[in-house]
Design a protein around this motif. Structure first.
Motif, mmCIF file in Angstrom:
data_model
loop_
_atom_site.group_PDB
_atom_site.id
_atom_site.type_symbol
_atom_site.label_atom_id
_atom_site.label_comp_id
_atom_site.label_asym_id
_atom_site.label_seq_id
_atom_site.Cartn_x
_atom_site.Cartn_y
_atom_site.Cartn_z
ATOM 1 N N GLY A 74 1.622 11.499 -3.731
ATOM 2 C CA GLY A 74 1.658 10.156 -3.166
ATOM 3 C C GLY A 74 1.341 9.042 -4.138
ATOM 4 O O GLY A 74 1.202 7.890 -3.719
ATOM 5 N N LEU A 75 1.237 9.344 -5.436
ATOM 6 C CA LEU A 75 0.900 8.314 -6.414
ATOM 7 C C LEU A 75 2.128 7.525 -6.864
ATOM 8 O O LEU A 75 2.002 6.397 -7.335
ATOM 9 N N VAL A 76 3.302 8.134 -6.754
ATOM 10 C CA VAL A 76 4.550 7.442 -7.063
ATOM 11 C C VAL A 76 5.535 7.660 -5.927
ATOM 12 O O VAL A 76 5.386 8.586 -5.120
ATOM 13 N N SER A 90 3.376 3.952 -6.292
ATOM 14 C CA SER A 90 3.192 3.614 -4.882
ATOM 15 C C SER A 90 1.998 2.662 -4.753
ATOM 16 O O SER A 90 1.294 2.381 -5.728
ATOM 17 N N ALA A 91 1.770 2.176 -3.548
ATOM 18 C CA ALA A 91 0.581 1.343 -3.321
ATOM 19 C C ALA A 91 -0.682 2.135 -3.630
ATOM 20 O O ALA A 91 -1.649 1.603 -4.196
ATOM 21 N N LEU A 92 -0.667 3.430 -3.309
ATOM 22 C CA LEU A 92 -1.826 4.276 -3.601
ATOM 23 C C LEU A 92 -2.023 4.425 -5.104
ATOM 24 O O LEU A 92 -3.145 4.370 -5.613
ATOM 25 N N GLY A 93 -0.918 4.616 -5.843
ATOM 26 C CA GLY A 93 -1.024 4.727 -7.292
ATOM 27 C C GLY A 93 -1.523 3.448 -7.930
ATOM 28 O O GLY A 93 -2.363 3.475 -8.839
ATOM 29 N N TRP A 207 -11.565 5.537 -3.097
ATOM 30 C CA TRP A 207 -10.111 5.551 -3.269
ATOM 31 C C TRP A 207 -9.455 6.641 -2.436
ATOM 32 O O TRP A 207 -8.323 6.485 -1.964
ATOM 33 N N SER A 208 -10.173 7.753 -2.204
ATOM 34 C CA SER A 208 -9.589 8.905 -1.503
ATOM 35 C C SER A 208 -9.580 8.757 0.004
ATOM 36 O O SER A 208 -9.112 9.659 0.698
#
Length: 283
Positions: A74-76, A90-93, A207-208
């Protein structure tokens, strides 16, 4: 300045070790930070070959594998679902930036002040932290009133003696744990670097949160129960470190896009958190 949303104190004892280890398993593997920073350097989606062009010390095939892994985590994200589709953070990355800054500040204060690319500094620090069960060992030592003997560390971390010994040897080599003497049976203590990990763990745990929400509200398990691993990707430190060092000597300075402002002062564990154990710990 404190990271928004984080608690005012950074107690290692208060973290959810399983959540921290699962998050570190996503961001800790070699070249993940390098890849994220290469993606942060551009505006919009880019293909594997374009990312690899920014990382001349990594093969294009390996960059493709790392992007596939970070996509699964989910990082990209990809523009569309077919072979060769471009990637972007991604927003998460993108939200990793404050975590990476915290890790970098901790490393600069407690590990090495030598000049190096920020991505390399972060990856070196994460290499010391993301090994499975290390968080539980550090948490056990932090909760001790000063020194702690091997058998009690293994029991507190929920590990068998063999695995506990392996982790302690690795943590000593990485400068996070030390022994109070040279004799067999002498107890262990956290080093200054180990004691200062509260802010790093708090940042990673914060962050998690999306992963925790996605996974439900089950009661947290001890660190020994964390099972997330990345299988089949060569992450050996020796060859990669030599290759990275050689590449950095002959390549342009790495991008610091994800570290675009001045490093924040290292947030330390407040004195109230460690005061009870201070007399028993060598500093």
């Amino acid at each position: 300045m404190a990271t928004p949303g984080l608690p005012p104190t950074f107690s290692i004892a208060s973290i959810d070790a399983q959540r921290v280890e699962e998050a570190l398993a996503r961001i800790g593997p070699k070249w993940t930070t390098w890849t994220a920073m290469a993606l942060a350097q551009v505006r919009g989606p880019v293909r594997v070959r374009d990312v690899a062009a920014q990382l001349p010390f990594v093969s294009e095939q390996f960059v493709g594998k790392r992007l596939a892994t970070t996509h699964a985590d989910g990082l990209v994200v990809r523009g569309y679902d077919r072979r060769g589709a471009p990637y972007q953070l991604s927003a998460l990355g993108t939200s990793l930036a404050p975590v990476l800054r915290t890790v970098s500040d901790w490393s600069r204060t407690h590990l090495s002040q030598e000049p190096m690319a920020e991505a390399e500094r972060v990856e070196d620090a994460l290499r010391r932290l993301h090994l499975r069960h290390s968080t539980g060992v550090i948490q056990a030592l932090d909760s001790a009133d000063g020194q702690m003997r091997f058998v009690h560390i293994a029991e507190a971390a929920g590990l068998d003696n063999g695995l506990a010994r392996q982790r302690l040897v690795r943590l000593q080599a990485d400068g996070l744990v030390t022994r109070t003497g040279s004799r067999h049976g002498d107890p262990y203590v956290l080093t200054d670097a180990g004691q200062a990990l509260g802010a790093v763990y708090a940042s990673v745990e914060h962050w998690s949160q999306p992963f925790a929400l996605r996974g439900g509200t089950a009661a947290p398990l001890p660190a020994a129960a964390a099972t997330r691993t990345h299988v089949g990707i060569p992450l050996g430190a020796g060859a990669d470190s030599a290759r990275t060092a050689a590449a950095l000597r002959r390549s342009a300075a790495a991008s610091n896009v994800m570290f675009s402002h001045a490093p924040q002062p290292e947030p330390r564990v407040p004195a109230a958190v460690t005061a009870q154990s201070a007399p028993g710990r060598g500093r």
